[in-house]
Scaffold this motif. Structure first.
Motif, PDB file in Angstrom:
ATOM      1  N   ARG A   1       0.831  -1.203   0.000  1.00  0.00           N
ATOM      2  CA  ARG A   1       0.000   0.000   0.000  1.00  0.00           C
ATOM      3  C   ARG A   1       0.862   1.247   0.000  1.00  0.00           C
ATOM      4  N   LEU A   2       0.341   2.302  -0.641  1.00  0.00           N
ATOM      5  CA  LEU A   2       1.057   3.567  -0.671  1.00  0.00           C
ATOM      6  C   LEU A   2       1.176   4.122   0.740  1.00  0.00           C
ATOM      7  N   ALA A   3       2.372   4.544   1.096  1.00  0.00           N
ATOM      8  CA  ALA A   3       2.568   5.144   2.418  1.00  0.00           C
ATOM      9  C   ALA A   3       1.750   6.425   2.513  1.00  0.00           C
ATOM     10  N   PRO A   4       1.100   6.663   3.619  1.00  0.00           N
ATOM     11  CA  PRO A   4       0.293   7.881   3.772  1.00  0.00           C
ATOM     12  C   PRO A   4       1.181   9.110   3.912  1.00  0.00           C
ATOM     13  N   ASN A   5       0.553  10.264   3.887  1.00  0.00           N
ATOM     14  CA  ASN A   5       1.292  11.515   4.062  1.00  0.00           C
ATOM     15  C   ASN A   5       2.076  11.496   5.368  1.00  0.00           C
ATOM     16  N   ILE A   6       3.161  12.258   5.377  1.00  0.00           N
ATOM     17  CA  ILE A   6       3.945  12.400   6.593  1.00  0.00           C
ATOM     18  C   ILE A   6       3.919  13.862   7.033  1.00  0.00           C
ATOM     19  N   THR A   7       3.773  14.081   8.329  1.00  0.00           N
ATOM     20  CA  THR A   7       3.822  15.427   8.890  1.00  0.00           C
ATOM     21  C   THR A   7       5.241  15.722   9.349  1.00  0.00           C
ATOM     22  N   ILE A   8       5.788  16.815   8.859  1.00  0.00           N
ATOM     23  CA  ILE A   8       7.122  17.241   9.251  1.00  0.00           C
ATOM     24  C   ILE A   8       6.998  18.396  10.231  1.00  0.00           C
ATOM     25  N   ARG A   9       7.680  18.263  11.341  1.00  0.00           N
ATOM     26  CA  ARG A   9       7.735  19.303  12.357  1.00  0.00           C
ATOM     27  C   ARG A   9       9.041  20.081  12.158  1.00  0.00           C
ATOM     28  N   HIS A  10       8.934  21.378  11.985  1.00  0.00           N
ATOM     29  CA  HIS A  10      10.090  22.219  11.684  1.00  0.00           C
ATOM     30  C   HIS A  10      10.471  23.019  12.934  1.00  0.00           C
ATOM     31  N   LEU A  11      11.623  22.705  13.490  1.00  0.00           N
ATOM     32  CA  LEU A  11      12.143  23.414  14.656  1.00  0.00           C
ATOM     33  C   LEU A  11      13.401  24.158  14.233  1.00  0.00           C
ATOM     34  N   TRP A  12      13.333  25.501  14.216  1.00  0.00           N
ATOM     35  CA  TRP A  12      14.477  26.307  13.799  1.00  0.00           C
ATOM     36  C   TRP A  12      15.123  26.970  15.013  1.00  0.00           C
TER      37      TRP A  12
END
Length: 238
Positions: A223-234
């Motif tokens: 199955r296609l991997a679902p979307n991934i949420t990226i957390r951006h910490l600068w």
């Protein structure tokens, strides 16, 4: 017993159960605490302003483990919830095509549910400098974020983290939004947005979130991997 956890197609829990927001916030607070150590009392010979990416990440991980982990500096960042954060631990890509992928940090949790690939579980963190010598698109996105969308890192997870070592003239929201909008193949599926519960620190911005489609299918389920949420910490270097 492991009855009921597996099927002929492999592990059932893909992607793995998500990491809860309070846990993510604890990790980010711990990274910020380690960053303040690098800024305010670095070891002799270390200069945050001129250090290379690898050196900064090495120092960050040492401070995170030696001075923040289980020290009481950040409540909850201890061995009751986490194991010791790993730097450049080798993991494989989703399809076994690469056996020695090395994300900058992996922060693993204790007590995760059965039926997962423990080698692929945890908060995967990739760190990149952000300045004139390291353009956002070419370095932060193509050499960092892209590794999460193509199944090189965190392919079993639904969330991962990008840490940016930034300068004062690089504001997360404006700069990153501009780049993601001009990155059509892997750009954000949703608009960049601040994370609820995250707070700016003296040398860190509010964590922002972007959601990205992934381009691969799980070997185990086809199955296609679902979307991934990226957390951006600068984190501010100057």
């Amino acid at each position: 017993m492991a009855l009921g956890l597996y099927s002929g197609t492999g592990f059932l829990k893909l992607p793995h159960p998500p990491i809860r927001l309070p846990i993510l916030l604890v990790v980010e607070n711990a990274i910020c605490a380690a960053w303040e150590i690098l800024r305010t009392r670095p070891r002799p010979g270390f200069d945050l302003a001129t250090a290379t990416e690898d050196t900064i990440t090495f120092e960050l991980q040492e401070a995170l483990v030696d001075e923040v982990f289980s020290s009481g500096v950040v409540p909850g960042f201890d061995d009751e919830v986490f194991s010791i954060p790993e730097r450049e631990a080798k993991v494989r890509s989703f399809d076994y095509g690469h056996l020695d992928k090395m994300p900058d940090l992996i922060i693993r949790l204790i007590g995760r549910p059965a039926g997962i690939r423990r080698t692929q579980d945890g908060l995967f963190v990739e760190c990149k400098p952000i300045d004139k010598k390291h353009p956002l698109r070419e370095h932060y996105c193509t050499k960092g974020l892209l590794r999460f969308t193509t199944g090189q890192y965190a392919w079993a997870m639904s969330t991962a983290t990008m840490v940016g070592y930034s300068n004062a003239d690089y504001g997360l929201s404006a700069k990153l939004t501009e780049v993601l909008n001009d990155w059509p193949t892997q750009g954000a599926k949703t608009a960049l947005s601040p994370c609820a519960g995250s707070k700016a620190g003296p040398n860190s911005e509010i964590v922002h979130l972007s959601e990205h489609p992934r381009t691969f299918k799980y070997v185990e389920t086809k199955r296609l991997a679902p979307n991934i949420t990226i957390r951006h910490l600068w984190l501010r270097r100057d």
